[in-house]
Design a protein around this motif. Structure first.
Motif, short mmCIF file in Angstrom:
data_model
loop_
_atom_site.label_atom_id
_atom_site.label_comp_id
_atom_site.label_asym_id
_atom_site.label_seq_id
_atom_site.Cartn_x
_atom_site.Cartn_y
_atom_site.Cartn_z
N TRP A 1 0.81 -1.22 0.00
CA TRP A 1 0.00 0.00 0.00
C TRP A 1 0.84 1.27 0.00
N HIS A 2 2.04 1.19 0.55
CA HIS A 2 2.87 2.39 0.66
C HIS A 2 3.87 2.53 -0.48
N GLN B 1 -1.54 4.78 8.07
CA GLN B 1 -2.77 4.47 7.35
C GLN B 1 -3.82 3.96 8.34
N GLN C 1 -8.72 1.37 4.70
CA GLN C 1 -8.76 1.17 3.25
C GLN C 1 -10.21 0.94 2.85
N GLY D 1 -6.57 4.27 0.35
CA GLY D 1 -6.15 4.40 1.74
C GLY D 1 -6.39 5.80 2.26
N GLY E 1 -5.21 8.28 5.70
CA GLY E 1 -4.38 8.32 6.89
C GLY E 1 -3.75 9.67 7.14
N GLU F 1 0.20 0.63 9.26
CA GLU F 1 -1.25 0.53 9.12
C GLU F 1 -1.81 0.11 10.48
N THR G 1 -5.49 0.23 12.40
CA THR G 1 -6.91 0.51 12.23
C THR G 1 -7.69 0.51 13.54
#
Length: 545
Positions: free
Chosen positions: A317-318, A335, A338, A381, A383, A416, A418
């Motif tokens: 993702w990064h 993050q 998503q 994403g 963040g 990440e 959450t």
């Protein structure tokens, strides 16, 4: 080229030129105890919390009950600006004896509606700020307070994104700060608590008019001179960093118009929602700020912003984010969620109440899906980002996500998380950057340092019934980012010995002998794991305790 300072009233926005009338309004609001705590006390905590989440019915029922029991004057303000209800002129006159309903009209806050009523033109919300305590914040009425699709130049009020940015912004006492995309001025209100001068910019003249109104309405609480606002705050209109070209700041914050919106050839600026839509394709607004914000920071300056970024399933993702970061700039990306393209489209179509026009909603939804498909986007994403420049620029190649930092390599941290974080999270961001600096400083001498287990850290051990040793050892943080770390047996042994008496090297040597791992590779790998525990805040330098 620097833009001129913005200092004027704008049609369809609150007027801030009549300072006498503003002072009367502030006095009336104070007399009504129109504060966050005051409203919560009036309608009940549960109704207030529902109101914070755009659920109006509990507050409406509570106001009706309060009026039925006592003809409660404070409910007039709640009904008018928080619930969007029509208020009889007699009720409004009693509540705002100094301002009068006519004065509210001249300020652009309310208008006549029906034979004997007044309704809000804007929302005026009580807010608790760490700069001035209880303040009042004007913004446009939200979709729950007015029917129809939001106006394209809608000025957003206090929402989850603005609260998130306020909670994560590190707050050192500095000389100059930039609030890029100020909206109604929420971040500027916070910045005034620890910054000598704030420059607030926005592409929208209406947004700047709201910000100016909010500053002047709350001047006393914010420590401002209403006759010399520019001594503490400068307002400038323009796109992105254009209004501050050639200037530098110790701190920059931004809740930019980061929403990824499908572009089409016939669109104009007037057809875009300025509060969320930067007018560029994909996530180009966020990537542009990654690349350009460091250029307006002083050496050692920090920028913090929120953003969306597109993610492909073919890469981490990064992966794309790393390519946006200038080589000599520290970067920490957190993050928080998503969303699939479908969920993302529905979220933002609902946000602007575009779902209220069924035909247009179908077309807009299809445009979002086609737009994401054209760039092979599998998810989006969201963040928070921290960028930092250096007094002496780093050199060398960016570190991987796993590599330990060295003096030659800038911070590259991509996490990440959450689950819920401790709020405000800003002190823990600051502590994390401080630990990175400590690790860089002691990169060659970590083995000589004495470490302690942080006070909020606990250990969990899990094993099968009858097993001699645990199969899983977890280290958990009770505060801050509330991370969990899976420990090896040797790393668990190291942590259990961190009481500050022995150096890291002495503990490693003892474990090496105890486990029969008398080799440099074992010791180097264990110290690398220890370094990551320090970076995460599970272990802290004994000298810092």
């Amino acid at each position: 080229m620097r833009h001129a300072e913005f200092a004027s009233d704008v049609p369809d926005a609150p007027f801030s030129s009549d300072k006498t009338l503003l002072a009367a309004l502030a006095a009336d609001l104070q007399s009504l105890n129109y504060t966050a705590d005051g409203v919560a006390g009036l309608i009940g905590v549960e109704a207030w919390e529902s109101l914070e989440n755009d659920q109006l019915i509990p507050a409406l029922l509570a106001c009706r009950q309060a009026d039925a029991l006592a003809g409660n004057q404070p409910t007039a303000a709640v009904m008018l600006w928080l619930l969007g209800e029509t208020v009889p002129e007699a009720h409004l006159s009693r509540a705002f004896a100094g301002t009068t309903p006519g004065g509210l009209g001249r300020l652009g806050l309310a208008e006549r509606h029906g034979a004997d009523g007044w309704r809000a033109l804007v929302a005026l919300r009580p807010y608790s700020s760490d700069a001035g305590g209880d303040v009042w914040v004007a913004s446009d009425l939200g979709q729950h307070q007015r029917p129809g699709v939001l106006r394209r130049d809608h000025v957003l009020g206090i929402g989850q994104a603005s609260r998130t940015l306020a909670q994560l912004t590190v707050r050192p006492a500095v000389d100059r700060a930039l609030d890029l995309g100020t909206g109604c001025g929420i971040q500027t209100l916070h910045l005034l608590g620890h910054v000598r001068h704030v420059t607030a910019t926005d592409i929208s003249a209406r947004a700047l008019a709201f910000t100016r109104f909010n500053l002047l309405l709350n001047f006393e609480r914010l420590g401002l001179d209403p006759d010399d606002l520019g001594n503490r705050v400068t307002l400038r209109q323009g796109n992105l960093l254009d209004p501050v070209a050639g200037e530098t700041f110790d701190l920059a914050v931004s809740n930019p118009p980061f929403v990824i919106t499908p572009r089409h050839p016939a669109e104009t600026a007037e057809s875009q929602f300025t509060y969320r839509d930067g007018g560029l394709p994909g996530d180009d607004i966020v990537s542009t700020l990654f690349k350009e914000l460091p250029g307006v920071l002083t050496p050692g300056g920090t920028a913090q912003l929120l953003g969306n970024w597109e993610i492909s399933s073919s890469a981490p993702w990064h992966d794309r984010i790393q390519s946006w970061i200038p080589a000599t700039v520290d970067c920490w990306v957190l993050q928080r969620e998503q969303l699939t393209p479908s969920a993302y489209a529905l979220t933002w179509l609902r946000d602007a109440a575009e779902t209220r026009d069924p035909d247009a909603f179908v077309d807009r939804y299809a445009a979002y899906i086609d737009d994401f498909r054209s760039r092979n986007v599998d998810s989006v994403g969201f963040g928070a980002v921290l960028l930092r420049t250096h007094e002496v620029p780093h050199t060398g190649h960016p570190a991987s996500q796993q590599a330990a930092p060295t003096p030659e390599v800038p911070l590259r941290r991509f996490e990440e998380i959450t689950h819920p974080l401790e709020q405000p999270i800003a002190p823990h961001f600051a502590a994390g950057v401080g630990r990175y600096d400590w690790v860089v400083k002691h990169a060659e001498g970590l083995s000589e340092q004495h470490l302690l287990v942080a006070d909020d850290v606990t250990e969990e051990r899990h094993q099968r019934p009858g097993a001699e040793h645990p199969g899983v050892i977890l280290l958990r943080q009770g505060a801050g980012f509330r991370r969990t770390n899976l420990l090896s047996t040797e790393l668990a042994g190291f942590v259990s010995a961190c009481d500050g008496d022995l150096s890291a090297g002495q503990i490693v040597m003892a474990l090496s002998a105890l486990l029969g791992q008398d080799d440099d590779a074992f010791r180097s790998a264990l110290l690398s794991d220890v370094r990551r525990l320090v970076l995460d805040g599970f272990l802290i330098p004994a000298a810092a305790s």
